[in-house]
Design an enzyme around this catalytic site. Structure first.
Site, PDB file in Angstrom:
ATOM      1  N   HIS A 129       5.688  -5.272  11.264  1.00  0.00           N
ATOM      2  CA  HIS A 129       5.229  -3.961  11.617  1.00  0.00           C
ATOM      3  C   HIS A 129       4.808  -3.644  13.075  1.00  0.00           C
ATOM      4  CE1 HIS A 129       2.379  -0.714  10.270  1.00  0.00           C
ATOM      5  NE2 HIS A 129       2.930  -0.476   9.378  1.00  0.00           N
ATOM      6  N   HIS A 145       0.743  -1.062  -0.092  1.00  0.00           N
ATOM      7  CA  HIS A 145       0.088   0.060  -0.062  1.00  0.00           C
ATOM      8  C   HIS A 145       0.809   1.271  -0.115  1.00  0.00           C
ATOM      9  CE1 HIS A 145       0.667  -0.463   4.332  1.00  0.00           C
ATOM     10  NE2 HIS A 145       0.244   0.580   4.675  1.00  0.00           N
ATOM     11  N   ASP A 168       5.516   4.680   5.125  1.00  0.00           N
ATOM     12  CA  ASP A 168       6.460   3.547   5.844  1.00  0.00           C
ATOM     13  C   ASP A 168       6.763   2.612   4.812  1.00  0.00           C
ATOM     14  OD1 ASP A 168       3.549   3.387   6.668  1.00  0.00           O
ATOM     15  OD2 ASP A 168       4.362   2.015   8.157  1.00  0.00           O
TER      16      ASP A 168
HETATM   17 ZN    ZN Z   1       2.614   0.749   7.948  1.00  0.00          ZN
HETATM   18 ZN    ZN Z   2      -0.428   1.586   6.409  1.00  0.00          ZN
END
Ligand code: ZN
Ligand code: ZN
Length: 308
Positions: A271, A63, A67
């Site tokens: 993450h 996406h 980050d």
């Molecule tokens: Zn992220």
């Molecule tokens: Zn995200």
């Protein structure tokens, strides 16, 4: 084949965790690395590994949050000077990726000396790549976010040469003919080829998620069945289910519960928020089952071939 974590952190980088990037190392099989996501300072992380940027020939972006992509322009520019000249590269990612890259390159007056193809993906798309079929699954993250499921094709087993020799058949073109047909005849007697073929070599399955809320739909879980490796975010490590939902992220125990009925080999949590201390991580890790682990940067996980 192995899976390498170049960035295991969420949102903000910390001294120990870079923002998200992973590599599927299939140099032995296909002479390439597949890069998934490109967090800021990706190229600096690569410098600490044996990964050759020129051998990254396909990139998958889950996406378009910063980050996951802010390392991409720098990596693409440097690749040209790191042996990548003339070696094509394809990037798969959500709509908007092409516009962002085009603008970035235009304004910074950057040019690449290799062919770059950008393919904007949609939910439920299927991509053929080497010996992989890649399925694109939609997630729930407020903006388009996808999981990529890399499934290596199954391979027919090897010919059982000992059995063929016992019939008096010596190695040669005849072996190829036998493998290509269902039956074969020796001295007037018919044999089933299947009886002379070893066990099927099952392709590996690696499922890598972008950021997401929990997603327990049955058709989604079916896609992950028998995965060799599931990589899933766990932005929240403690009992913060509501917060995770509100911020379109996942909490570690929710994910474990979601997969509790699913057959898989390894589950890797990524993450990880920079606000958790080493002690927090140790504490949560200690409570995980044998199949699950919290990733750290430069973590490497071998993914052997399946023979069943
Ligand atoms: Zn992220
Ligand atoms: Zn995200």
């Amino acid at each position: 084949m192995k899976f390498t974590v170049l960035g295991s952190g969420a949102g903000l980088p910390s001294k120990d965790r870079n923002t998200q990037s992973f590599v599927i190392d299939c140099v032995l099989e296909y002479n390439e690395y597949i890069l998934i996501d490109a967090g800021e300072a990706l190229q600096h992380r690569i410098l600490h590994t044996h990964i050759k940027p020129s051998k990254i020939k396909n990139i998958f972006i889950t996406h378009l949050h910063g980050d996951h992509i802010f390392g991409l322009p720098g990596f693409l520019s440097s690749r040209a000077f790191q042996g990548g000249e003339g070696i094509p590269l394809t990037i798969y990612g959500p709509a908007g990726l092409r516009e962002w890259l085009d603008l970035t390159f235009k304004i910074s007056e950057s040019t690449l000396n290799y062919p770059l193809e950008i393919i904007e993906v949609e939910a439920d798309m299927t991509i053929r790549l080497n010996d992989f079929t890649v399925r694109v699954l939609p997630l729930s993250h407020g903006i388009d976010s996808f999981a990529y499921i890399f499934k290596e094709n199954d391979k027919i087993g090897e010919l059982l040469t000992d059995k063929l020799l016992a019939l008096g058949l010596k190695p040669g073109p005849v072996y190829g003919k036998i493998k290509a047909s269902e039956t074969f005849t020796v001295e007037g007697k018919e044999y089933q080829t299947a009886d002379f073929i070893g066990e099927t070599i099952y392709g590996r399955k690696i499922a890598v998620h972008g950021d997401t809320r929990l997603n327990s739909k049955e058709d989604y879980l079916n896609q992950l069945f028998n995965a060799d490796l599931i990589v899933h975010e766990a932005t929240f490590l403690k009992d913060e289910k509501e917060k995770a939902h509100d911020y379109f992220h996942s909490e570690i125990n929710q994910v474990l519960n979601m997969f509790s009925e699913l057959n898989y080999k390894q589950l890797l949590f990524v993450h990880i928020s920079s606000r958790y201390t080493d002690e927090d991580i140790r504490e949560v890790s200690a409570a995980l089952n044998d199949k699950a682990a919290i990733a750290f940067d430069y973590f490497e996980l071998p993914i052997p071939r399946n023979v069943q």
